[in-house]
Design a protein around this motif. Structure first.
Motif, mmCIF file in Angstrom:
data_model
loop_
_atom_site.group_PDB
_atom_site.id
_atom_site.type_symbol
_atom_site.label_atom_id
_atom_site.label_comp_id
_atom_site.label_asym_id
_atom_site.label_seq_id
_atom_site.Cartn_x
_atom_site.Cartn_y
_atom_site.Cartn_z
ATOM 1 N N GLY A 185 27.543 14.884 1.584
ATOM 2 C CA GLY A 185 28.557 13.967 1.059
ATOM 3 C C GLY A 185 29.616 13.632 2.093
ATOM 4 O O GLY A 185 29.606 14.134 3.210
ATOM 5 N N LEU A 186 30.541 12.787 1.663
ATOM 6 C CA LEU A 186 31.538 12.249 2.600
ATOM 7 C C LEU A 186 32.713 13.185 2.847
ATOM 8 O O LEU A 186 33.469 13.002 3.788
ATOM 9 N N PHE A 187 32.876 14.176 1.959
ATOM 10 C CA PHE A 187 34.061 15.018 2.079
ATOM 11 C C PHE A 187 33.689 16.505 2.108
ATOM 12 O O PHE A 187 34.402 17.337 1.571
ATOM 13 N N SER A 188 32.598 16.824 2.758
ATOM 14 C CA SER A 188 32.140 18.218 2.771
ATOM 15 C C SER A 188 33.162 19.149 3.409
ATOM 16 O O SER A 188 33.237 20.329 3.075
ATOM 17 N N PHE A 189 33.979 18.591 4.308
ATOM 18 C CA PHE A 189 34.941 19.446 5.028
ATOM 19 C C PHE A 189 35.967 20.082 4.105
ATOM 20 O O PHE A 189 36.533 21.118 4.415
ATOM 21 N N TYR A 190 36.217 19.467 2.928
ATOM 22 C CA TYR A 190 37.158 20.084 1.992
ATOM 23 C C TYR A 190 36.549 21.333 1.350
ATOM 24 O O TYR A 190 37.258 22.183 0.835
ATOM 25 N N GLU A 191 35.227 21.396 1.351
ATOM 26 C CA GLU A 191 34.562 22.523 0.684
ATOM 27 C C GLU A 191 34.106 23.615 1.635
ATOM 28 O O GLU A 191 34.243 24.801 1.335
ATOM 29 N N ASP A 192 33.552 23.235 2.772
ATOM 30 C CA ASP A 192 33.050 24.296 3.646
ATOM 31 C C ASP A 192 33.638 24.243 5.055
ATOM 32 O O ASP A 192 33.042 24.721 6.008
ATOM 33 N N GLY A 193 34.816 23.690 5.173
ATOM 34 C CA GLY A 193 35.505 23.724 6.465
ATOM 35 C C GLY A 193 35.206 22.497 7.317
ATOM 36 O O GLY A 193 34.193 21.833 7.152
ATOM 37 N N HIS A 194 36.125 22.249 8.246
ATOM 38 C CA HIS A 194 36.041 21.001 9.013
ATOM 39 C C HIS A 194 35.135 21.115 10.236
ATOM 40 O O HIS A 194 34.821 20.103 10.876
ATOM 41 N N GLN A 195 34.702 22.320 10.572
ATOM 42 C CA GLN A 195 33.995 22.491 11.847
ATOM 43 C C GLN A 195 32.726 21.652 11.947
ATOM 44 O O GLN A 195 32.455 21.055 12.989
ATOM 45 N N GLU A 196 31.948 21.619 10.877
ATOM 46 C CA GLU A 196 30.661 20.918 10.971
ATOM 47 C C GLU A 196 30.866 19.423 11.195
ATOM 48 O O GLU A 196 30.239 18.806 12.069
ATOM 49 N N CYS A 197 31.761 18.845 10.414
ATOM 50 C CA CYS A 197 32.019 17.407 10.550
ATOM 51 C C CYS A 197 32.641 17.110 11.909
ATOM 52 O O CYS A 197 32.260 16.160 12.592
ATOM 53 N N CYS A 198 33.608 17.943 12.321
ATOM 54 C CA CYS A 198 34.236 17.744 13.636
ATOM 55 C C CYS A 198 33.208 17.889 14.753
ATOM 56 O O CYS A 198 33.285 17.200 15.764
ATOM 57 N N ARG A 199 32.277 18.800 14.551
ATOM 58 C CA ARG A 199 31.257 19.000 15.592
ATOM 59 C C ARG A 199 30.447 17.711 15.788
ATOM 60 O O ARG A 199 30.185 17.289 16.900
ATOM 61 N N VAL A 200 30.088 17.087 14.654
ATOM 62 C CA VAL A 200 29.271 15.871 14.723
ATOM 63 C C VAL A 200 30.101 14.672 15.192
ATOM 64 O O VAL A 200 29.680 13.907 16.061
ATOM 65 N N ARG A 201 31.289 14.530 14.625
ATOM 66 C CA ARG A 201 32.054 13.298 14.871
ATOM 67 C C ARG A 201 32.959 13.374 16.097
ATOM 68 O O ARG A 201 33.396 12.352 16.602
ATOM 69 N N LYS A 202 33.291 14.593 16.521
ATOM 70 C CA LYS A 202 34.240 14.694 17.638
ATOM 71 C C LYS A 202 33.676 15.470 18.824
ATOM 72 O O LYS A 202 33.699 14.993 19.952
ATOM 73 N N VAL A 203 33.251 16.707 18.545
ATOM 74 C CA VAL A 203 32.951 17.600 19.670
ATOM 75 C C VAL A 203 31.752 17.107 20.474
ATOM 76 O O VAL A 203 31.797 17.064 21.713
ATOM 77 N N ARG A 204 30.692 16.718 19.783
ATOM 78 C CA ARG A 204 29.502 16.270 20.534
ATOM 79 C C ARG A 204 29.758 14.971 21.296
ATOM 80 O O ARG A 204 29.367 14.852 22.453
ATOM 81 N N PRO A 205 30.400 13.966 20.665
ATOM 82 C CA PRO A 205 30.748 12.775 21.456
ATOM 83 C C PRO A 205 31.651 13.116 22.648
ATOM 84 O O PRO A 205 31.493 12.553 23.727
ATOM 85 N N LEU A 206 32.578 14.053 22.431
ATOM 86 C CA LEU A 206 33.441 14.442 23.549
ATOM 87 C C LEU A 206 32.615 15.096 24.656
ATOM 88 O O LEU A 206 32.787 14.813 25.839
ATOM 89 N N ARG A 207 31.709 15.956 24.253
ATOM 90 C CA ARG A 207 30.867 16.642 25.234
ATOM 91 C C ARG A 207 30.090 15.617 26.070
ATOM 92 O O ARG A 207 29.974 15.742 27.279
ATOM 93 N N ARG A 208 29.586 14.592 25.388
ATOM 94 C CA ARG A 208 28.845 13.546 26.109
ATOM 95 C C ARG A 208 29.765 12.805 27.060
ATOM 96 O O ARG A 208 29.401 12.501 28.197
ATOM 97 N N ALA A 209 30.974 12.518 26.597
ATOM 98 C CA ALA A 209 31.928 11.800 27.445
ATOM 99 C C ALA A 209 32.252 12.604 28.698
ATOM 100 O O ALA A 209 32.262 12.074 29.810
ATOM 101 N N LEU A 210 32.484 13.877 28.495
ATOM 102 C CA LEU A 210 32.924 14.703 29.618
ATOM 103 C C LEU A 210 31.808 14.933 30.629
ATOM 104 O O LEU A 210 32.079 15.196 31.803
ATOM 105 N N LYS A 211 30.573 14.824 30.182
ATOM 106 C CA LYS A 211 29.449 14.973 31.125
ATOM 107 C C LYS A 211 29.423 13.825 32.146
ATOM 108 O O LYS A 211 28.684 13.890 33.129
#
Ligand code: SF4
Length: 462
Positions: A185-211
């Motif tokens: 769903g669209l708001f899973s971070f409210y239920e099981d924490g923000h890490q998974e969504c942040c990993r997909v939407r922020k951390v991995r794109p950042l990792r690609r950018a920094l490479k």
């Protein structure tokens, strides 16, 4: 020393604003020697590196890294070979008292086209202003998570127009976002924490950018998060991410405003008449994705406006996870691991009982204990635990001689799994109240760990 830019410096920059007449008399900045821009050595190096350097409007590299920037007009300054850790530490010491402008200038001078500013769409626009003031070409990238506020998108547009640049947006992988949203769903971070969504939407794109880079520039400040950001140096070898050469130590992280207070950033933005995100006028301080950011009240810490439903320890989105000295319970494995025994113990007071594992097991078994207990589950290396040490000791002093017992249980290392399974440990510190007539502990729900808040909690329950 005052700084006045000449036309020869501003010509290398694509801004629509002129640097003529810009004066910064309050900084320690000194214009550096630019003679290398035209030296034979520099020209040779530029030729050798021509495959990596693209001019304005060059065909972008169609890979996963940041594409060449519209802000990059000329070939970069000399790019040095990757610096050893010792060199960076020396550099950090040398620049510790330098102004943000001086630090920014040094960063851009050293890394040319291989460095970019990470822009979140908040007051870190100050970084862009500082880069602009150096007169050097610079690149800016931002992570478009797809969940930003409309005001932030409008702000991006205003910044691009103001500085005459194109921000290099990084987007999440569409297949990964699709999988996450379709399954949770669209708001899973409210239920099981923000890490998974942040990993997909922020951390991995950042990792690609920094490479695609050798260095990046962030707006991290020491005063932003009393726990995780209190030791941010002005420049460091990135403890988490890799640069284009790959491997640990291949990326340098510059934090030019590490030593600047939030108020001074705002004074600077106002003085320089820099556009700001309109959300700031509505009480937003730290700005991220729309569902995970809210306004804060006067006096509230800015980080209380982010992921407010979670414990404070988890409040790094993964972008600056190297600030966290131990992996969080729900972390994605980027955090450093701190060796047990390498730091001295905390909460040392005659009024605080140090509980062992059997002691905790006994507390859990007793259904009708004589006295209620308050126990902090802690790790001495945890900066949030360190931050609450004084108030917890004072809290214990106040309760000394009463029917209330105050204890501590070191719950990292070998005890962590037990504490997670039996004691509701999510992150450090976790504070538990064991009532008189029940074995089931009640978890202290707030991030406010001052004496009055702790007393109010205890008095409401005992
Ligand atoms: Fe997802 Fe919130 Fe993280 Fe944005 S801040 S990536 S919406 S969890």
């Amino acid at each position: 020393m005052a700084l006045a830019f000449t036309s020869s410096t501003s010509i290398a920059f694509s801004s629509s604003r002129t640097e003529q007449g810009v004066q910064l008399s309050s900084t320690k900045f000194q214009q550096s020697d630019r003679s290398h821009l035209v030296s034979p050595a520099a020209l040779n190096l530029s030729r050798k590196r021509s495959g990596a350097v693209k001019a304005l409007n060059a065909e972008p590299r169609r890979n996963d890294t940041i594409v060449p920037s519209a802000a990059t007009v000329f070939a970069p300054d000399v790019v040095e070979k990757p610096i050893e850790i010792e060199d960076i530490e020396t550099l950090a010491k040398d620049l510790e008292d330098a102004s943000p402008l001086e630090i920014m200038d040094k960063a851009l001078q050293k890394y040319g086209n291989d460095i970019a500013i990470a822009f979140s769409g908040a007051e870190d626009v100050a970084l862009i202003e500082y880069a602009h003031l150096t007169g050097r070409p610079f690149r800016v990238f931002s992570l478009d998570t797809g969940r930003l506020n409309p005001e932030t998108y409008k702000f991006f547009d205003a910044v691009e127009k103001h500085y005459g640049i194109r921000i290099e947006y990084m987007f999440p992988d569409s297949v990964e976002v699709q999988a996450l949203v379709r399954t949770k769903g669209l708001f899973s971070f409210y239920e099981d924490g923000h890490q998974e969504c942040c990993r997909v939407r922020k951390v991995r794109p950042l990792r690609r950018a920094l490479k695609g880079l050798r260095a990046w520039i962030t707006g991290q400040r020491k005063d932003q998060s009393p726990g995780t950001r209190s030791e941010v140096p002005v420049v460091q070898v990135d403890p988490v991410f890799e640069g284009m050469d790959g491997g640990s130590g291949s990326l340098v992280k510059w934090n030019p405003v590490a030593n600047v207070a939030g108020n001074d950033i705002w004074n600077f933005l106002r003085t320089m008449d820099v556009p700001v995100n309109s959300l700031h006028a509505h009480g937003y301080v730290s700005i991220g994705c729309e569902p995970c950011t809210r306004a804060v009240l006067p006096g509230q810490h800015e980080r209380e406006g982010r992921w407010w439903w979670e414990d404070a320890k988890a409040k790094e989105c993964g972008l600056h996870k190297g600030n966290i000295k131990e992996e969080t319970v729900n972390g994605d494995g980027n955090g450093e691991v701190h060796a047990k025994g390498s730091v001295s113990d905390i909460f040392n007071s005659n009024d605080i009982v140090s509980l062992s594992r059997p002691g905790m097991e006994n507390l859990l078994k007793m259904e009708d204990r004589k006295d209620p207990w308050m126990v902090v589950l802690y790790a001495p290396w945890c900066q949030f635990c360190q931050a609450m040490e004084a108030s917890y000791v004072e809290f214990a002093e106040k309760l000394a001689g009463s029917d209330m017992k105050v204890g501590k249980f070191r719950a990292d290392g070998d005890e962590k799994a037990f504490a997670q399974q039996e004691l509701q440990l999510g992150s450090f510190p976790t504070i538990l109240f064991f009532p008189k007539h029940s074995s089931r502990p009640i978890k202290y729900p707030s991030e406010k760990r001052d004496v009055d808040s702790l007393m109010a909690f205890v008095n409401a329950l005992r």
